[in-house]
Write a protein that holds these residues in place. Structure first.
Motif, PDB file in Angstrom:
ATOM      1  N   THR A   1      -6.126   7.725   8.286  1.00 37.87           N
ATOM      2  CA  THR A   1      -5.966   6.009   8.726  1.00 37.87           C
ATOM      3  C   THR A   1      -6.917   5.685   9.783  1.00 37.87           C
ATOM      4  O   THR A   1      -7.718   6.562  10.215  1.00 37.87           O
ATOM      5  CB  THR A   1      -4.512   5.698   9.397  1.00 37.87           C
TER       6      THR A   1
ATOM      7  N   GLU B   1       6.899   3.339   7.523  1.00 37.48           N
ATOM      8  CA  GLU B   1       5.550   4.047   8.089  1.00 37.48           C
ATOM      9  C   GLU B   1       5.605   4.066   9.501  1.00 37.48           C
ATOM     10  O   GLU B   1       6.630   3.860  10.006  1.00 37.48           O
ATOM     11  CB  GLU B   1       4.422   2.976   7.693  1.00 37.48           C
TER      12      GLU B   1
ATOM     13  N   TYR C   1       0.765  -1.126  -0.051  1.00 34.04           N
ATOM     14  CA  TYR C   1       0.165  -0.032   0.047  1.00 34.04           C
ATOM     15  C   TYR C   1       0.926   1.389  -0.100  1.00 34.04           C
ATOM     16  O   TYR C   1       2.063   1.202   0.045  1.00 34.04           O
ATOM     17  CB  TYR C   1      -0.877   0.099   1.266  1.00 34.04           C
TER      18      TYR C   1
ATOM     19  N   LYS D   1      -0.310   2.370   8.215  1.00 39.04           N
ATOM     20  CA  LYS D   1      -0.340   3.291   7.051  1.00 39.04           C
ATOM     21  C   LYS D   1      -0.142   4.578   7.042  1.00 39.04           C
ATOM     22  O   LYS D   1      -0.377   5.479   6.261  1.00 39.04           O
ATOM     23  CB  LYS D   1      -1.733   2.925   6.264  1.00 39.04           C
TER      24      LYS D   1
ATOM     25  N   THR E   1       1.602   4.773   2.221  1.00 39.98           N
ATOM     26  CA  THR E   1       1.234   5.646   3.587  1.00 39.98           C
ATOM     27  C   THR E   1       0.395   6.824   3.052  1.00 39.98           C
ATOM     28  O   THR E   1       0.349   7.102   2.048  1.00 39.98           O
ATOM     29  CB  THR E   1       2.597   5.931   4.277  1.00 39.98           C
TER      30      THR E   1
END
Length: 149
Positions: free
Chosen positions: A61, A80, A53, A131, A55
């Protein structure tokens, strides 16, 4: 919650048999050879999800938690932050027993920098949000080991 380096992971044997299985697997194999998606280690006791993915800012998030599983977070690539807050300070907003997923909201109490070689273990009492970018968007290749505790 445990935050450590991969070379010290073996110190945490003896907490539960499934965690011992996960630690032994990681120390022997690392993240090499994992395919995208679910990788079996010991049935429902230990499995590894590999995914990628980008961030994002912390405000975008969401927190999650689990009742039955601890999550071992490891990055193969990228960086991250992972935010952690004890569950007793969270408000549960949803729960899916079929996936052992708990959605919750609250303030982040601590941010842990993650990069290859770092390990963070979130137990059921640890709400966690992943993330979170460290200064800007970053592509992350990650593995999460699901350990039944």
């Amino acid at each position: 919650m445990i935050y450590t380096d991969m070379e010290h992971l073996g110190r945490y044997r003896g907490i539960t048999p499934a965690l011992d299985t996960a630690i032994a697997y990681l120390l022997e194999h690392g993240l090499e050879g994992l395919t995208s998606g679910r990788n079996e280690v010991d049935g429902e006791n230990v499995n590894i999800n590999r995914f990628a993915y980008t961030t994002m800012p912390e405000a975008e998030t969401a927190f999650e938690a689990h009742r039955l599983y601890a999550d071992i977070h490891l990055l193969a690539e990228g960086e991250e932050y992972i935010g952690i807050t004890p569950m007793e300070r969270m408000t549960i907003t949803g729960e899916d027993p079929a996936t052992d997923g708990i959605d919750c909201t609250g303030e982040t109490e601590a941010l842990f920098p993650m990069e290859p070689g770092k390990v963070l273990i979130a137990f059921p009492e640890d709400a966690h949000r992943v993330k979170i970018n460290r200064g800007g968007p970053c592509h992350v290749e990650k593995a999460v080991v699901k350990v039944r505790v």
